[in-house]
Structures are given as structure tokens and as C-alpha cells.
Design a protein around this motif. Structure first.
Motif, PDB file in Angstrom:
ATOM      1  N   UNK A  81       0.835  -1.200   0.000  1.00 21.74           N
ATOM      2  CA  UNK A  81       0.000   0.000   0.000  1.00 21.74           C
ATOM      3  C   UNK A  81       0.874   1.256   0.000  1.00 21.74           C
ATOM      4  N   UNK A  82       1.961   1.200   0.755  1.00 21.34           N
ATOM      5  CA  UNK A  82       2.847   2.362   0.864  1.00 21.34           C
ATOM      6  C   UNK A  82       3.527   2.666  -0.469  1.00 21.34           C
ATOM      7  N   UNK A  83       4.047   1.603  -1.117  1.00 20.50           N
ATOM      8  CA  UNK A  83       4.701   1.795  -2.416  1.00 20.50           C
ATOM      9  C   UNK A  83       3.697   2.348  -3.427  1.00 20.50           C
ATOM     10  N   UNK A  84       2.512   1.754  -3.467  1.00 21.23           N
ATOM     11  CA  UNK A  84       1.493   2.200  -4.416  1.00 21.23           C
ATOM     12  C   UNK A  84       1.127   3.658  -4.170  1.00 21.23           C
ATOM     13  N   UNK A  85       0.944   4.016  -2.888  1.00 25.84           N
ATOM     14  CA  UNK A  85       0.542   5.381  -2.552  1.00 25.84           C
ATOM     15  C   UNK A  85       1.606   6.398  -2.927  1.00 25.84           C
ATOM     16  N   UNK A  86       2.871   6.062  -2.655  1.00 30.64           N
ATOM     17  CA  UNK A  86       3.954   7.006  -2.948  1.00 30.64           C
ATOM     18  C   UNK A  86       4.166   7.124  -4.461  1.00 30.64           C
TER      19      UNK A  86
END
Ligand SMILES: [Zn+2]
Length: 123
Positions: free
Chosen positions: A56-61
Motif C-alpha cells: 500500500x505504501x509503495x502504491x501510494x507514494x
């Protein structure tokens, strides 16, 4: 039964260990009782191990920095949404980039809980 990798207790129907994500090898002697327990099972237990899920973090960034190019959405497999975000950004001379920007906030806030294959994102 227990996980062959870390020893954590797992249910007979689980394909993957909930703690370490190792695949559980099924003994053939369990095939008979599997049908009886099937209805009590939660289907989400059969998802791939956490390590293979998208972040989720990679996708969001990615979406936050390169959202105008739909990169966060491409990462999650939502290709049609990603292409739409590129087109909207182009046709509005960049004003439409507010959409992928908001999208990145939603991804980081957990409002996009699964990828395009329906697999839950990891934190
Ligand atoms: Zn384990």
C-alpha cells in the motif's frame, strides 16, 4: 496442524501460514475432513503470502509522485484507471492531475484495499 516453517498453528484449510506466509503442504489424509470444515472458513485465508502482495505504501507514494502518469495504479494492476488518469491530466493541461493526487491519498489511507486481482494490499 502447524506450519512446517515457523510452527504457528494453522487451520487445515489454510493454504498459507498466517504468521510467516509459508505454503502449507497438504497431507492426503486430510482430504476427507476438509469438506466438513470448508463452510466455516474465511476465504481470505487462501490469499498469497504477505511477501508477494503489493505494498500500500509503495502504491501510494508512486501515485503521489507519478500519479499524473498513473504509475501507482499501474503498479496495482488497474491499467484502465491509470490510462484514464494520464488522459485526464493531458486533456486538462495538468489540472486533472488532482484526481491521481486524491487517488494517492485514498491509497495511503487504505481506501483501496485490494489490487486489480482482488488480493489485499500489505501495509
Ligand atoms: Zn509459518
Amino acid at each position: 496442524m502447524n506450519c512446517p516453517n515457523c510452527g504457528a498453528e494453522v487451520r487445515d484449510i489454510d493454504r498459507f501460514c498466517g504468521r510467516c506466509g509459508a505454503e502449507i503442504a497438504k497431507g492426503s489424509q486430510e482430504a476427507g475432513q476438509q469438506q466438513g470444515t470448508y463452510q466455516q472458513t474465511s476465504y481470505q485465508q487462501s490469499y498469497p503470502p504477505v511477501d508477494t502482495r503489493k505494498s500500500k505504501l509503495v502504491a501510494g507514494i508512486l501515485q503521489l509522485v507519478l500519479g499524473w502518469a498513473g504509475v501507482g495504479r499501474f503498479y496495482l494492476g488497474y491499467n484502465s484507471i491509470a490510462i484514464a488518469q494520464i488522459l485526464v491530466t493531458l486533456f486538462t493541461c495538468g489540472i486533472g492531475a488532482i484526481w491521481p493526487f486524491i487517488d494517492s491519498i485514498l491509497i495511503l489511507a487504505g481506501q483501496v484495499p485490494v489490487d486489480a486481482d482482488g488480493v489485499p494490499l500489505k501495509d
